[in-house]
Design a protein around this motif. Sequence first.
Motif, PDB file in Angstrom:
ATOM      1  N   ARG A  47      93.424  51.760   2.417  1.00 45.69           N
ATOM      2  CA  ARG A  47      92.590  50.634   2.853  1.00 45.69           C
ATOM      3  C   ARG A  47      91.361  50.523   1.950  1.00 45.69           C
ATOM      4  O   ARG A  47      90.688  51.521   1.685  1.00 45.69           O
TER       5      ARG A  47
ATOM      6  N   LEU B  19      82.564  50.389   9.657  1.00 48.04           N
ATOM      7  CA  LEU B  19      83.954  49.960   9.838  1.00 48.04           C
ATOM      8  C   LEU B  19      84.907  50.914   9.132  1.00 48.04           C
ATOM      9  O   LEU B  19      86.010  51.187   9.629  1.00 48.04           O
ATOM     10  N   GLY B  20      84.496  51.436   7.980  1.00 46.38           N
ATOM     11  CA  GLY B  20      85.325  52.404   7.281  1.00 46.38           C
ATOM     12  C   GLY B  20      85.479  53.690   8.071  1.00 46.38           C
ATOM     13  O   GLY B  20      86.570  54.281   8.119  1.00 46.38           O
TER      14      GLY B  20
ATOM     15  N   GLU C  22      91.023  43.605   4.099  1.00 49.81           N
ATOM     16  CA  GLU C  22      91.062  44.403   5.328  1.00 49.81           C
ATOM     17  C   GLU C  22      90.025  43.970   6.362  1.00 49.81           C
ATOM     18  O   GLU C  22      90.256  44.082   7.563  1.00 49.81           O
ATOM     19  N   ILE C  23      88.848  43.523   5.908  1.00 45.95           N
ATOM     20  CA  ILE C  23      87.785  43.144   6.846  1.00 45.95           C
ATOM     21  C   ILE C  23      87.114  41.864   6.366  1.00 45.95           C
ATOM     22  O   ILE C  23      87.112  41.545   5.181  1.00 45.95           O
TER      23      ILE C  23
ATOM     24  N   VAL D  89      90.773  55.635   2.988  1.00 42.53           N
ATOM     25  CA  VAL D  89      89.898  54.487   3.207  1.00 42.53           C
ATOM     26  C   VAL D  89      88.787  54.517   2.167  1.00 42.53           C
ATOM     27  O   VAL D  89      88.071  55.522   2.040  1.00 42.53           O
TER      28      VAL D  89
ATOM     29  N   GLY E  10      90.707  55.954  13.159  1.00 46.34           N
ATOM     30  CA  GLY E  10      91.939  55.396  13.700  1.00 46.34           C
ATOM     31  C   GLY E  10      93.174  55.974  13.043  1.00 46.34           C
ATOM     32  O   GLY E  10      94.164  56.306  13.712  1.00 46.34           O
ATOM     33  N   LEU E  11      93.137  56.118  11.724  1.00 42.42           N
ATOM     34  CA  LEU E  11      94.261  56.719  11.007  1.00 42.42           C
ATOM     35  C   LEU E  11      94.462  58.173  11.423  1.00 42.42           C
ATOM     36  O   LEU E  11      95.588  58.637  11.593  1.00 42.42           O
TER      37      LEU E  11
ATOM     38  N   THR F 133      87.930  52.988  10.790  1.00 46.74           N
ATOM     39  CA  THR F 133      89.292  52.915  10.244  1.00 46.74           C
ATOM     40  C   THR F 133      89.844  54.302   9.960  1.00 46.74           C
ATOM     41  O   THR F 133      90.997  54.616  10.273  1.00 46.74           O
TER      42      THR F 133
ATOM     43  N   LEU G  22      87.731  48.402   1.779  1.00 42.58           N
ATOM     44  CA  LEU G  22      86.805  47.569   2.533  1.00 42.58           C
ATOM     45  C   LEU G  22      85.630  47.187   1.642  1.00 42.58           C
ATOM     46  O   LEU G  22      84.947  48.073   1.097  1.00 42.58           O
TER      47      LEU G  22
END
Length: 233
Positions: A61, A123-124, A111-112, A141, A130-131, A127, A63
Motif C-alpha cells: 500500500r 491512516l498508514g 489508496e486514500i 505500507v 489492519g494488515l 492500515t 499512501l
Amino acid sequence: MTTTTATAPPVPGPVAAPLERLRAGREFGPNVYSTVDVLWVLYDRILRITPQTVDDPERDRFLLSKGHAVAGYYAVLAAKGFVPADWLDDQGGPDSRLGDHPDRLLVPGVEIGSGSLGHGLGLGVGTALGLRAQGRPDPRVYVLLGDAELDEGSNHEAIAYAGATGLANLTAIVLDNRSASHGWPGGVATRFTVNGWTAATVDGRNHDALHAALTGHEKHRPHVVVAVVENGE
C-alpha cells in the motif's frame, strides 16, 4: 546585472512526458518536483503492485499524505499504466477524475483521499494494524509526507504509537526541503528514532540511495527514510 531564471529539477525519463502533459495550463512548484524521484523509485523498484493487482489483498500500500503534490503522483501512475495518459490532459477539470487531491474512488491504485496535511501517517498506522490483524505479514505500507507535516500533532501520536507497537510493516518517507516551521533538534530522523523507529537519511534525488534506504528496514520496527532535497525544491 545578471539575472537567472530558476528551472525545475530533472525529472526521471519515463515520468517527464506525463508530467509535461499535466502542465498544460498550469505551473508546478517545488512541492511537485520534490516528490517525483521518490515516487518513481517506489513504483519502479519497490512497491509490489501493478495495474492488474490494485485490489489484491497481498499488494503493498502507498499512501500520499502530501496530497497537494499529487501531479507527480498522477504522472507516475500514468507512466506505469494505472491510468490512461489522456486523463492527464484535464487534471482538476469539471469532468476529470484527477482532482487537485487524489480520490481513491476515482483513480485506480490510489489508496486514500487526502486533504488537510497531517493525516496520512495516522491512516498508514491504521492500515498497517489492519494488515497485522488479518494475519498478512507480507504487504508493506509506505506513507509519503512533507517535512512541514511533522508540525501537526497527529503525526507525533502516530510516530509514538507505531514505535510502541512495533509496526514493522510500516515505512514513512519524509521529503525534507527544510520547509517546516519548527524542525527538530538533530534533524528529522531523530523525531522517529526517539520513538523506536529505524531511520536512514539520503539524497532525495539519488535513486540507488533511495532504493537502499527503502529496502533497509528491520523485521521488528517501523522505518523512516528522510529524503533530503535542496531548499526550495
